[in-house]
Design a protein around this motif. Structure first.
Motif, PDB file in Angstrom:
ATOM      1  N   LYS A 180      11.068  56.632  48.304  1.00  0.00           N
ATOM      2  CA  LYS A 180      10.565  57.611  49.264  1.00  0.00           C
ATOM      3  C   LYS A 180      11.590  58.699  49.583  1.00  0.00           C
ATOM      4  CE  LYS A 180       7.473  54.283  51.520  1.00  0.00           C
ATOM      5  NZ  LYS A 180       7.076  53.647  52.804  1.00  0.00           N
ATOM      6  N   VAL A 181      12.690  58.725  48.834  1.00  0.00           N
ATOM      7  CA  VAL A 181      13.758  59.691  49.096  1.00  0.00           C
ATOM      8  C   VAL A 181      13.703  60.800  48.056  1.00  0.00           C
ATOM      9  CG1 VAL A 181      16.242  60.032  49.338  1.00  0.00           C
ATOM     10  CG2 VAL A 181      15.196  57.896  50.111  1.00  0.00           C
ATOM     11  N   GLU A 182      13.653  62.056  48.515  1.00  0.00           N
ATOM     12  CA  GLU A 182      13.514  63.197  47.617  1.00  0.00           C
ATOM     13  C   GLU A 182      14.849  63.912  47.407  1.00  0.00           C
ATOM     14  OE1 GLU A 182      10.590  65.791  49.260  1.00  0.00           O
ATOM     15  OE2 GLU A 182       8.884  64.532  48.649  1.00  0.00           O
ATOM     16  N   LEU A 183      14.954  64.578  46.245  1.00  0.00           N
ATOM     17  CA  LEU A 183      16.037  65.515  45.963  1.00  0.00           C
ATOM     18  C   LEU A 183      15.408  66.894  45.898  1.00  0.00           C
ATOM     19  CD1 LEU A 183      18.852  66.459  45.068  1.00  0.00           C
ATOM     20  CD2 LEU A 183      18.204  65.870  42.715  1.00  0.00           C
ATOM     21  N   THR A 184      15.810  67.795  46.796  1.00  0.00           N
ATOM     22  CA  THR A 184      15.206  69.115  46.867  1.00  0.00           C
ATOM     23  C   THR A 184      16.078  70.154  46.172  1.00  0.00           C
ATOM     24  OG1 THR A 184      16.290  69.715  48.945  1.00  0.00           O
ATOM     25  CG2 THR A 184      14.200  68.495  49.092  1.00  0.00           C
ATOM     26  N   GLN A 236      21.296  59.598  41.487  1.00  0.00           N
ATOM     27  CA  GLN A 236      21.962  58.321  41.742  1.00  0.00           C
ATOM     28  C   GLN A 236      22.212  58.134  43.238  1.00  0.00           C
ATOM     29  OE1 GLN A 236      22.142  56.224  39.513  1.00  0.00           O
ATOM     30  NE2 GLN A 236      23.108  56.849  37.610  1.00  0.00           N
ATOM     31  N   GLU A 237      22.649  59.213  43.894  1.00  0.00           N
ATOM     32  CA  GLU A 237      22.907  59.120  45.334  1.00  0.00           C
ATOM     33  C   GLU A 237      21.619  58.784  46.085  1.00  0.00           C
ATOM     34  OE1 GLU A 237      24.944  61.882  48.785  1.00  0.00           O
ATOM     35  OE2 GLU A 237      23.592  62.781  47.328  1.00  0.00           O
ATOM     36  N   ARG A 238      20.519  59.437  45.694  1.00  0.00           N
ATOM     37  CA  ARG A 238      19.239  59.140  46.341  1.00  0.00           C
ATOM     38  C   ARG A 238      18.814  57.706  46.083  1.00  0.00           C
ATOM     39  NH1 ARG A 238      21.431  63.752  47.256  1.00  0.00           N
ATOM     40  NH2 ARG A 238      20.188  65.097  48.588  1.00  0.00           N
ATOM     41  N   THR A 239      19.182  57.164  44.920  1.00  0.00           N
ATOM     42  CA  THR A 239      18.883  55.770  44.620  1.00  0.00           C
ATOM     43  C   THR A 239      19.553  54.854  45.647  1.00  0.00           C
ATOM     44  OG1 THR A 239      18.711  56.249  42.247  1.00  0.00           O
ATOM     45  CG2 THR A 239      19.098  53.950  42.886  1.00  0.00           C
ATOM     46  N   LEU A 240      20.807  55.132  45.938  1.00  0.00           N
ATOM     47  CA  LEU A 240      21.528  54.317  46.916  1.00  0.00           C
ATOM     48  C   LEU A 240      20.862  54.394  48.280  1.00  0.00           C
ATOM     49  CD1 LEU A 240      23.936  52.609  47.801  1.00  0.00           C
ATOM     50  CD2 LEU A 240      25.253  54.726  48.058  1.00  0.00           C
ATOM     51  N   TRP A 241      20.487  55.606  48.703  1.00  0.00           N
ATOM     52  CA  TRP A 241      19.848  55.768  50.006  1.00  0.00           C
ATOM     53  C   TRP A 241      18.492  55.062  50.049  1.00  0.00           C
ATOM     54  CZ3 TRP A 241      21.169  57.763  54.694  1.00  0.00           C
ATOM     55  CH2 TRP A 241      22.424  58.367  54.768  1.00  0.00           C
ATOM     56  N   ALA A 242      17.711  55.224  48.985  1.00  0.00           N
ATOM     57  CA  ALA A 242      16.387  54.602  48.965  1.00  0.00           C
ATOM     58  C   ALA A 242      16.498  53.081  48.993  1.00  0.00           C
ATOM     59  CB  ALA A 242      15.613  55.059  47.734  1.00  0.00           C
ATOM     60  N   ALA A 287      18.962  48.922  37.775  1.00  0.00           N
ATOM     61  CA  ALA A 287      18.024  47.941  38.317  1.00  0.00           C
ATOM     62  C   ALA A 287      17.372  48.456  39.597  1.00  0.00           C
ATOM     63  CB  ALA A 287      18.760  46.619  38.590  1.00  0.00           C
ATOM     64  N   ALA A 288      18.185  49.117  40.440  1.00  0.00           N
ATOM     65  CA  ALA A 288      17.628  49.668  41.677  1.00  0.00           C
ATOM     66  C   ALA A 288      16.579  50.729  41.379  1.00  0.00           C
ATOM     67  CB  ALA A 288      18.751  50.257  42.533  1.00  0.00           C
ATOM     68  N   GLN A 289      16.823  51.550  40.356  1.00  0.00           N
ATOM     69  CA  GLN A 289      15.860  52.592  40.009  1.00  0.00           C
ATOM     70  C   GLN A 289      14.574  51.998  39.437  1.00  0.00           C
ATOM     71  OE1 GLN A 289      18.041  55.340  37.537  1.00  0.00           O
ATOM     72  NE2 GLN A 289      18.855  56.435  39.303  1.00  0.00           N
TER      73      GLN A 289
END
Length: 648
Positions: A53-57, A97-103, A620-622
């Motif tokens: 649910k975390v976007e990169l704009t 990758q950063e958004r992956t960590l946040w999500a 794996a997180a992705q």
């Protein structure tokens, strides 16, 4: 927004200096990740990617590119976005990758408390007031100076803390057996022999002068090469402490600062003590009785099982002792004379008996001794704060609708008007025009402004102040007239012709080598002045590591040399000509007698294994969260940021 300009010069506390973006870029080999979906049809136009649910704009990518350009300009002030073309894809992947960590953190309930973030903020020197403590006013001035909001700074700190708390434990302490490292060590000792020749472009520059028709045809075929990029004319008003007038620390401020920093200037009393602590009050009372009866404290404590080193504490300030025993005990010790025995007293660790062995009196410096030092510091701080106030006044004036002319006139700011400049600061129409050195980064940093945009304030490098920047004209890209650049086109034509001839000659030599002709004979058959005979190569594969150690790329001919099979030859393009490489013999390496090399390779492999573990965790997180990329929006962003940004 120029959110992290000069932020690398700030001191954030452990782990905060390194941006998560660059950490990922350097350590996790983001280019190898390929489990992205490449659709994007369901994403909004300004959304480049979405992880869970975390976007990169697009705006966040702009900030990251600005951040990277700021870092590059610390080494090369003339750098432009065009110089980041090779970094673009990796930066996009790193942001995903950063958004992956946040999500992942959000989904699984990992949170970073406000208290933890606050603890990192108070470590930043720029957030402290004149008394050395956190100051809200100093914090707000720091945010303004760094072009940050409180939310943005907290976001960066939370990201770094999540990386430290979530990913770092996964990647640490990877262990491999020595047997894994042995084949790699053997490979480093592999010995290769062969030959290397260069067919230089310079050997083929001779020939008839190009005709006008040839130059015109070459110009038309390469018109993009001679297109002057978009340019902007600027008005630049300098905002420095020169506009502040006479600002200096007052006698009252100097005296107050001296009093508030007695620990630094006034000196601190220390007491050399001996201490024994036990949970049994009666046992401590017995030690106290023996110590008060005479003799050394060590002898008095020995029957209770203490050695001399156990009881010797050494010089302590009151604050240091209070941290060990509690404030009540420290107060008694620092009120007692030398030789006194205090106890038994209840401390934070049990029951204590303490002897004051000696007193080291405070030996600080007087106010007269340090007046100049304090005055210089306070004056610098006051001027810095006054400059920040002036910048705020300028920005508030613009926000209220005042024009560039009105603001600069009211604040008496000196204004420089430039001709149209490229992003790199070059003036095509006025080659003799040179920006002042302090302004070198201004065009690139402000190049996205339009004529109708409000002026903006930009910081100058090396804390030299600020500038107010306004765009007065935008000149679209256009080919330079042939008549004006005829000499350059003529030189380029001759250079291209020489390259074509050298390529043809290299192809001829390579064909002869592959038919079995010795390299020296095949090169000599060219009968071309300027082409030297081939040189012998005799190298170990491990020699390539020196390039990595020096941060350099392996030269193409050497890279090819260590991929060839014996008896084979290949070509490689270089900046000055075409290299021809032939491998004659390979002698396998044997590291059995070199345990240090094996150990070194094992360390390197374990480091790589840690990086691989982190990468696999992210993969794996992705897979769990789902990743969607908007490739059309990413291409558009690349074209907008990188495309057409040719440095001239």
């Amino acid at each position: 927004m120029k959110t992290f300009r000069r932020l690398s010069k700030s001191k954030f506390g452990t782990g905060i200096l390194i941006l998560f973006l660059l950490l990922i870029l350097a350590s996790f080999a983001v280019a190898d990740i390929a489990n992205f979906s490449t659709g994007g049809g369901s994403l909004p136009q300004n959304t480049l990617a979405k992880v869970g649910k975390v976007e990169l704009t697009a705006a966040e990518l702009d900030q990251a590119m600005q951040r990277r350009l700021t870092q590059v300009r610390q080494q090369n002030p003339q750098a432009t976005y065009a110089d980041l073309a090779g970094d673009f894809d990796a930066i996009v992947d790193a942001l995903i990758q950063e958004r992956t960590l946040w999500a992942y953190a959000r989904k699984h309930g990992f949170t970073v408390s406000k208290k933890l973030v606050d603890a990192e903020i108070v470590k930043i020197p720029g957030t402290r007031g004149l008394d050395g403590r956190f100051s809200q006013a100093a914090y707000e001035a720091f945010l303004q100076q760094q072009r940050l909001t409180d939310t943005q700074l907290r976001r960066e700190i939370e990201t770094a803390l999540l990386q430290r708390l979530v990913i770092a434990p996964v990647a640490t302490n990877a262990r491999l057996g020595q047997g894994v490292a042995r084949p790699y060590a053997d490979l480093l000792l592999e010995q290769r022999t062969g030959s290397l020749a260069l067919v230089p472009f310079a050997a083929y520059t001779a020939g008839p002068a190009p005709t006008d028709a040839e130059l015109q045809a070459f110009y038309r075929q390469n018109v993009q090469r001679y297109t002057v990029p978009e340019r902007r004319a600027f008005r630049i008003a300098r905002i420095t402490d020169e506009q502040l007038g006479n600002i200096a620390a007052t006698d009252q401020e100097i005296a107050a600062y001296y009093q508030q920093n007695q620990a630094t200037y006034g000196g601190v009393e220390r007491r050399v003590i001996s201490r024994a602590t036990l949970p049994d009050q009666a046992a401590v009372a017995a030690i106290a009785q023996r110590a008060k009866a005479g003799g050394t404290f060590a002898a008095a404590a020995a029957p209770a099982g203490f050695t001399a080193s156990d009881v010797s504490v050494g010089p302590q300030t009151r604050a240091e002792l209070a941290a060990k025993t509690g404030e009540a005990v420290a107060a008694q010790v620092f009120a007692a004379p030398a030789g006194a025995v205090i106890g038994p007293v209840q401390s934070s660790t049990g029951f204590d008996v303490i002897k004051v062995e000696s007193i080291q009196a405070a030996g600080g410096r007087s106010l007269a001794d340090v007046r100049g030092e304090i005055a210089a510091k306070l004056t610098a701080d006051k001027r810095k704060n006054a400059l920040a106030d002036l910048v705020t006044k300028v920005e508030d004036g613009l926000a209220s609708g005042r024009t560039f002319e009105e603001v600069t006139t009211a604040e008496r700011l000196p204004v420089l008007t430039t001709p149209p400049l490229t992003r790199a600061g070059g003036a095509f129409d006025q080659p003799a025009f040179k920006l002042p050195p302090d302004y070198a980064a201004v065009p690139g940093a402000s190049f996205d402004l339009g004529v109708d945009d409000d002026p903006i304030v930009e910081p100058l490098p090396n804390e030299a102040g600020y500038v107010l920047v306004d765009v007065t004209d935008v000149v679209p890209p256009a080919p330079a007239p042939l008549a004006r650049i005829a000499d350059q086109v003529r030189s380029d034509f001759i250079g291209r012709r020489a390259m074509d001839r050298a390529n043809a000659a290299a192809t001829q030599v390579l064909a002869a080598i592959n038919r079995g002709t010795p390299m020296a004979e095949a090169v000599a058959a060219l009968n071309q002045s300027g082409v030297r005979p081939p040189e012998a190569i005799d190298l170990r594969r491990g020699a390539l590591s020196q390039f990595a150690q020096q941060g350099q790329e392996i030269p193409p001919p050497l890279r090819i040399f260590f991929t060839l099979a014996p008896g084979k030859a290949q070509r490689a393009a270089g900046p000055s000509g075409i290299y021809l490489v032939k491998l004659d013999k390979v002698v396998p390496g044997n590291a059995a007698g070199n345990p240090q090399l094996i150990a070194s390779e094992l360390t390197s492999l374990q480091r790589s294994a840690s990086e691989e573990l982190a990468l696999q965790w992210l993969n794996a997180a992705q897979k769990e969260l789902g990743v969607e990329r908007n490739e059309a929006a990413i291409r558009a962003a690349r074209s907008r940021i990188i495309g057409g940004s040719v440095a001239q």
